[in-house]
Design a protein around this motif. Structure first.
Motif, PDB file in Angstrom:
ATOM      1  N   TYR A 101       5.900  16.996  -4.496  1.00 59.55           N
ATOM      2  CA  TYR A 101       5.298  17.159  -5.320  1.00 59.55           C
ATOM      3  C   TYR A 101       4.645  15.856  -6.672  1.00 59.55           C
ATOM      4  N   VAL A 102       5.437  14.628  -6.898  1.00 60.53           N
ATOM      5  CA  VAL A 102       5.663  14.224  -7.104  1.00 60.53           C
ATOM      6  C   VAL A 102       4.989  12.957  -6.575  1.00 60.53           C
ATOM      7  N   ARG A 103       4.808  12.638  -5.368  1.00 65.05           N
ATOM      8  CA  ARG A 103       3.905  12.271  -4.416  1.00 65.05           C
ATOM      9  C   ARG A 103       2.987  12.577  -3.917  1.00 65.05           C
ATOM     10  N   GLU A 104       2.185  13.467  -4.373  1.00 66.86           N
ATOM     11  CA  GLU A 104       0.618  14.269  -4.489  1.00 66.86           C
ATOM     12  C   GLU A 104       0.428  13.731  -5.886  1.00 66.86           C
ATOM     13  N   VAL A 105       0.823  14.111  -6.599  1.00 65.13           N
ATOM     14  CA  VAL A 105       0.129  14.100  -7.665  1.00 65.13           C
ATOM     15  C   VAL A 105      -0.103  12.661  -8.180  1.00 65.13           C
ATOM     16  N   SER A 106       1.057  11.937  -7.500  1.00 62.26           N
ATOM     17  CA  SER A 106       0.848  10.348  -7.343  1.00 62.26           C
ATOM     18  C   SER A 106      -0.562   9.904  -6.690  1.00 62.26           C
ATOM     19  N   LYS A 107      -0.922  10.208  -6.256  1.00 62.73           N
ATOM     20  CA  LYS A 107      -1.719   9.982  -5.165  1.00 62.73           C
ATOM     21  C   LYS A 107      -3.406  10.688  -5.483  1.00 62.73           C
ATOM     22  N   ILE A 108      -3.578  11.558  -6.203  1.00 61.82           N
ATOM     23  CA  ILE A 108      -4.723  12.416  -6.779  1.00 61.82           C
ATOM     24  C   ILE A 108      -4.613  11.067  -7.632  1.00 61.82           C
ATOM     25  N   LEU A 109      -3.528  11.038  -9.111  1.00 60.62           N
ATOM     26  CA  LEU A 109      -3.864   9.987 -10.433  1.00 60.62           C
ATOM     27  C   LEU A 109      -4.881   8.638  -9.784  1.00 60.62           C
ATOM     28  N   GLU A 110      -4.060   7.886  -8.865  1.00 61.49           N
ATOM     29  CA  GLU A 110      -5.276   7.112  -8.063  1.00 61.49           C
ATOM     30  C   GLU A 110      -6.037   7.064  -7.722  1.00 61.49           C
ATOM     31  N   LEU A 111      -6.012   8.061  -6.832  1.00 55.31           N
ATOM     32  CA  LEU A 111      -8.098   8.372  -6.802  1.00 55.31           C
ATOM     33  C   LEU A 111      -9.035   8.094  -8.572  1.00 55.31           C
ATOM     34  N   GLN A 112      -8.272   9.025  -9.661  1.00 53.57           N
ATOM     35  CA  GLN A 112      -9.201   9.467  -9.575  1.00 53.57           C
ATOM     36  C   GLN A 112      -9.216   7.881 -11.324  1.00 53.57           C
ATOM     37  N   THR A 113      -8.416   7.025 -10.992  1.00 54.59           N
ATOM     38  CA  THR A 113      -7.949   6.466 -12.113  1.00 54.59           C
ATOM     39  C   THR A 113      -8.149   4.493 -11.631  1.00 54.59           C
ATOM     40  N   LEU A 114      -7.832   4.382 -10.646  1.00 46.17           N
ATOM     41  CA  LEU A 114      -8.013   3.478  -9.978  1.00 46.17           C
ATOM     42  C   LEU A 114      -8.635   3.170  -9.110  1.00 46.17           C
ATOM     43  N   ASP A 115      -9.380   1.851  -9.659  1.00 45.22           N
ATOM     44  CA  ASP A 115     -10.666   2.074  -7.852  1.00 45.22           C
ATOM     45  C   ASP A 115     -10.438   1.129  -6.796  1.00 45.22           C
ATOM     46  N   ALA A 116     -11.399   0.845  -5.678  1.00 42.58           N
ATOM     47  CA  ALA A 116     -11.163   0.629  -4.195  1.00 42.58           C
ATOM     48  C   ALA A 116      -9.827  -0.790  -4.108  1.00 42.58           C
ATOM     49  N   THR A 117     -10.059  -1.018  -5.056  1.00 39.38           N
ATOM     50  CA  THR A 117      -9.008  -2.625  -5.000  1.00 39.38           C
ATOM     51  C   THR A 117      -7.700  -2.047  -5.146  1.00 39.38           C
ATOM     52  N   GLN A 118      -7.287  -1.532  -6.066  1.00 36.56           N
ATOM     53  CA  GLN A 118      -6.769  -1.154  -6.742  1.00 36.56           C
ATOM     54  C   GLN A 118      -5.322  -0.173  -5.674  1.00 36.56           C
ATOM     55  N   ARG A 119      -6.499   0.718  -5.285  1.00 36.38           N
ATOM     56  CA  ARG A 119      -5.916   1.753  -4.187  1.00 36.38           C
ATOM     57  C   ARG A 119      -5.180   1.119  -3.054  1.00 36.38           C
ATOM     58  N   TYR A 120      -6.434  -0.178  -2.535  1.00 32.93           N
ATOM     59  CA  TYR A 120      -5.102  -0.746  -1.634  1.00 32.93           C
ATOM     60  C   TYR A 120      -4.298  -1.746  -1.801  1.00 32.93           C
ATOM     61  N   LYS A 121      -4.091  -1.353  -2.993  1.00 30.30           N
ATOM     62  CA  LYS A 121      -3.040  -2.803  -3.341  1.00 30.30           C
ATOM     63  C   LYS A 121      -1.998  -2.164  -3.659  1.00 30.30           C
ATOM     64  N   SER A 122      -2.000  -0.860  -4.341  1.00 29.95           N
ATOM     65  CA  SER A 122      -0.675   0.027  -4.012  1.00 29.95           C
ATOM     66  C   SER A 122      -0.474   0.646  -2.576  1.00 29.95           C
ATOM     67  N   LEU A 123      -1.461   0.716  -2.000  1.00 29.99           N
ATOM     68  CA  LEU A 123      -1.061   1.579  -0.073  1.00 29.99           C
ATOM     69  C   LEU A 123      -0.048  -0.026   0.734  1.00 29.99           C
ATOM     70  N   GLN A 124      -0.548  -1.417  -0.331  1.00 31.21           N
ATOM     71  CA  GLN A 124       0.195  -2.220   0.772  1.00 31.21           C
ATOM     72  C   GLN A 124       1.665  -2.504   0.051  1.00 31.21           C
ATOM     73  N   GLU A 125       1.482  -2.098  -0.633  1.00 32.40           N
ATOM     74  CA  GLU A 125       2.329  -1.822  -1.658  1.00 32.40           C
ATOM     75  C   GLU A 125       3.932  -1.122  -1.312  1.00 32.40           C
ATOM     76  N   LYS A 126       3.064   0.238  -1.111  1.00 35.73           N
ATOM     77  CA  LYS A 126       4.006   0.842  -0.647  1.00 35.73           C
ATOM     78  C   LYS A 126       4.011   1.325   1.193  1.00 35.73           C
ATOM     79  N   HIS A 127       3.293   0.909   1.350  1.00 40.26           N
ATOM     80  CA  HIS A 127       3.222   0.926   3.210  1.00 40.26           C
ATOM     81  C   HIS A 127       3.277  -0.729   3.941  1.00 40.26           C
ATOM     82  N   PRO A 128       4.037  -1.515   3.548  1.00 36.86           N
ATOM     83  CA  PRO A 128       3.874  -2.546   3.570  1.00 36.86           C
ATOM     84  C   PRO A 128       3.328  -3.471   5.462  1.00 36.86           C
ATOM     85  N   GLY A 129       2.263  -3.727   5.434  1.00 37.86           N
ATOM     86  CA  GLY A 129       2.180  -4.017   6.953  1.00 37.86           C
ATOM     87  C   GLY A 129       0.998  -2.952   7.448  1.00 37.86           C
TER      88      GLY A 129
END
Length: 190
Positions: free
Chosen positions: A132-160
């Motif tokens: 639940y927390v993982r899915e809500v976090s993804k929804i909030l990222e899509l709503q509040t972060l710009d594309a570059t910030q979402r990419y950075k978040s993805l890189q932090e969660k899944h390096p490489g």
């Protein structure tokens, strides 16, 4: 099944007796790249714990465009939880983006075991909380972060991740076009 014991310890301790019963439900499976572990409109019966590889969950809109909802990397749970709970056809496709090794388990059998053992029930609850927390976090990222910030978040969660899957899957997950992703990557400092 030392892997599952270590996995479960991240959520809630499970007694040795309960673990032995859980082990009887688990199967280690290997799937090739592009294999769909859950197909569109299939009523799934199993959930998965990803040991190796990358899986994505995606939908296809009426125009045939794919929309990646979730990217799973080790060690995470995967499967259409809503369809499993409702015993309904999946609205998502779960596809291996690389060769994968998973632990497969019948959701209904695991649920029945959680009704029998309090420690398994708490573990189940803690895993559901995590999802639940993982899915809500993804929804909030899509709503509040710009594309570059979402990419950075993805890189932090899944390096490489850029080296593991196709760029168009990453673009779809970020809800941007491959051209936009290319521009972001060009300007992104690792």
């Amino acid at each position: 099944m030392e892997f599952f014991k270590n996995f479960s310890a991240n959520f809630h301790p499970i007694t040795d007796d309960s673990l032995e019963e859980i082990y009887g439900l688990l199967k280690v499976k290997k799937y090739s790249k592009n294999h769909q572990i859950v197909k569109l409109d299939q009523t799934p019966k199993n959930f998965y714990i990803l040991k190796q590889g990358v899986i994505r969950a995606y939908s296809i809109d009426e125009k045939g465009k794919e929309h990646t909802k979730t990217i799973y990397t080790p060690i995470s749970t995967s499967g259409d939880l809503g369809a499993l709970i409702k015993k309904a056809p999946s609205t998502l496709i779960y596809e291996c983006l690389s060769d994968c090794e998973v632990i497969e388990c019948s959701y209904q059998d695991f649920y029945n075991l959680s009704l029998k053992h309090h420690d398994v029930s708490i573990f189940h609850y803690k895993v559901l909380q995590h999802i639940y927390v993982r899915e809500v976090s993804k929804i909030l990222e899509l709503q509040t972060l710009d594309a570059t910030q979402r990419y950075k978040s993805l890189q932090e969660k899944h390096p490489g991740i850029d080296n593991l899957i196709n760029q168009y899957h990453i673009a779809s997950y970020l809800n941007i076009t491959p051209v936009q992703l290319s521009r972001i990557r060009k300007n992104y400092i690792y």
